[in-house]
Design an enzyme around this catalytic site. Sequence first.
Site, short mmCIF file in Angstrom:
data_model
loop_
_atom_site.label_atom_id
_atom_site.label_comp_id
_atom_site.label_asym_id
_atom_site.label_seq_id
_atom_site.Cartn_x
_atom_site.Cartn_y
_atom_site.Cartn_z
N ARG A 255 16.73 27.16 15.53
CA ARG A 255 15.33 27.45 15.19
C ARG A 255 14.74 26.23 14.50
O ARG A 255 15.32 25.71 13.54
CB ARG A 255 15.27 28.66 14.24
CG ARG A 255 13.86 29.16 13.98
CD ARG A 255 13.82 30.21 12.89
NE ARG A 255 13.81 29.60 11.58
CZ ARG A 255 13.51 30.26 10.44
NH1 ARG A 255 13.22 31.54 10.47
NH2 ARG A 255 13.53 29.64 9.28
N TYR B 26 6.49 27.29 4.10
CA TYR B 26 7.65 28.15 4.15
C TYR B 26 8.58 27.78 5.31
O TYR B 26 8.13 27.39 6.37
CB TYR B 26 7.23 29.62 4.29
CG TYR B 26 8.42 30.53 4.22
CD1 TYR B 26 9.10 30.68 3.02
CD2 TYR B 26 8.89 31.18 5.34
CE1 TYR B 26 10.21 31.48 2.94
CE2 TYR B 26 10.00 31.98 5.27
CZ TYR B 26 10.66 32.13 4.07
OH TYR B 26 11.77 32.91 4.00
N HIS C 206 6.10 33.36 11.80
CA HIS C 206 6.01 34.09 10.54
C HIS C 206 4.71 34.86 10.35
O HIS C 206 4.09 34.81 9.29
CB HIS C 206 6.27 33.15 9.36
CG HIS C 206 7.47 33.56 8.60
ND1 HIS C 206 7.43 34.57 7.69
CD2 HIS C 206 8.75 33.14 8.65
CE1 HIS C 206 8.64 34.75 7.20
NE2 HIS C 206 9.47 33.90 7.77
N GLU D 239 8.80 33.61 17.62
CA GLU D 239 9.07 34.77 16.77
C GLU D 239 7.86 35.14 15.91
O GLU D 239 7.18 34.26 15.38
CB GLU D 239 10.26 34.42 15.89
CG GLU D 239 10.62 35.45 14.84
CD GLU D 239 11.88 35.04 14.07
OE1 GLU D 239 12.66 34.21 14.59
OE2 GLU D 239 12.06 35.53 12.95
N GLU E 263 20.87 35.84 14.63
CA GLU E 263 20.52 34.80 13.65
C GLU E 263 21.63 34.74 12.60
O GLU E 263 22.11 35.77 12.14
CB GLU E 263 19.19 35.18 12.97
CG GLU E 263 18.69 34.13 11.99
CD GLU E 263 17.37 34.54 11.31
OE1 GLU E 263 17.14 35.75 11.14
OE2 GLU E 263 16.58 33.65 10.96
N TRP F 270 1.73 36.68 5.80
CA TRP F 270 3.05 36.08 5.78
C TRP F 270 3.36 35.49 7.12
O TRP F 270 3.26 36.12 8.12
CB TRP F 270 4.10 37.14 5.45
CG TRP F 270 4.75 36.77 4.21
CD1 TRP F 270 4.52 37.28 2.97
CD2 TRP F 270 5.72 35.74 4.06
NE1 TRP F 270 5.30 36.63 2.08
CE2 TRP F 270 6.05 35.69 2.70
CE3 TRP F 270 6.34 34.87 4.95
CZ2 TRP F 270 6.97 34.79 2.20
CZ3 TRP F 270 7.24 33.97 4.46
CH2 TRP F 270 7.56 33.93 3.08
O1 EZ4 Z 1 11.43 35.21 5.81
O2 EZ4 Z 1 14.51 36.87 5.34
O3 EZ4 Z 1 13.71 34.91 10.62
N1 EZ4 Z 1 13.90 34.88 9.44
C1 EZ4 Z 1 12.96 34.90 8.51
C2 EZ4 Z 1 13.44 34.97 7.07
C3 EZ4 Z 1 12.57 35.89 6.21
C4 EZ4 Z 1 13.27 36.33 4.97
C5 EZ4 Z 1 12.46 37.38 4.20
O4 EZ4 Z 1 13.23 37.99 3.24
O5 EZ4 Z 1 11.81 34.91 8.84
O6 EZ4 Z 1 13.50 33.70 6.52
CO CO Z 2 11.63 35.46 11.01
#
Ligand code: EZ4
Ligand code: CO
Length: 403
Positions: free
Chosen positions: A147, A159, A213, A237, A340, A403
């Site tokens: 990823r 993030y 995300h 994703e 994952e 998010w």
């Molecule tokens: O943001 O597990 O695909 N994995 C993710 C993770 C989530 C965290 C949230 O608790 O998107 O990094």
């Molecule tokens: Co994710």
Amino acid sequence: MKIVDARVVLTSPGRNFVTLRVETDEGVTGLGDATLNGRELAVVGYLRDHVVPLLLGTDPHRIEDTWQSLYRGAYWRRGPVTMAAIAAVDVALWDIKAKVAGLPLYQLLGGASRERVRTYGHASGRDLPELFDSIRARLAEGYPAIRVQTGVPGLERVYGVHHLSAGHGVTPDGARPVVEDWDTGAYLRSLPGVFDAVRQEFGPELVLLHDAHHRLTPIQAARLGKDLEPYDLFWLEDCTPAENQDGLRLVRRHTTTPLAIGEVFNTVFDYQTLVGEQLIDYVRSAVTHFGGVSPLRKLFDFAAQHQIKSAIHGPEDISPVGMAAAIHLDLAIHNFGIQEYAGHTALTHEVFPHAYTFTDGYLHPGEAPGLGIELDEELASAHPYEPAYLPINRLQDGTIHDW
Ligand code: EZ4
Ligand code: CO
């Protein structure tokens, strides 16, 4: 056989984990993971105050009846706190049943459908050189799929990017979420170039994934999916906040980039349109957040009818107990896609000694009876809970963003 005790263990060997241990009158015990990142104490209270008292005296072999009683009996259905709590019970009872049978859990789920479980790992970088180094590091660890997350020009904290993210850490001012930055336009403009560069550097065969995300609207996601088509992603994703399932119809009409969704979902009802209309290609729910092995198995069977495969969420905040349960399911189901696997700290592996193995990018649950996992409660208690939140992100004008 009767449940005589059940207790919740909260520990932080690098990050917080919530574990349920169920004890029986015959001395057999079971473990289940109930970790809900950033909301751990809510699940601890739900389990300790409202679930454990109901378990005492019941027959641990009646897994389905216990699950249905906790789900239907509460009157208040669904939701991440409830479903993480029920998941811990479900998994602990499967652990007990498989131990009593003297078999690894995957044997009770139909036996192995494959020899090993393919995983993907995480690579990230602020810029291309740092990203390439990170991809090379994952390849050296044996990961067969990767990823890819990167920095976005103009954004300081992003993030999922190792050196840019505020991570999941404890903040100095007493557990308030760290604020990160977001700009959807800048992201949409830069990401295709990143994948172009990665393909040029690593060739066409490397299996690549990307996690958006939940940050896009359907029309933005449609554009990104189209723009990424030349780079042949394994999946895109969480392209939108998919509680609006209907929005995926628009995304799907515009792109052949495969889609994966569901790590924040907690029941099959979150998937009715997505799976029923085959709007996605992979379901992402974790055992820990979906009510356990029992309902996740049912989801995978529903998905299989629509040629959709599994892709169980496996970040660091799924404990080794939740990971063990996932690996047993992965080995047993036919429509397995990928797992994952972010791994855990060395101390976490010590707190949770386990039979599962990670070798050359592939997982195997091992042959120990049950889940094949233990909890060192003494070591766990030496590493107590620490308040910590996931970061939030805001646009440049200060608006909080999805998010
Ligand atoms: O943001 O597990 O695909 N994995 C993710 C993770 C989530 C965290 C949230 O608790 O998107 O990094
Ligand atoms: Co994710």
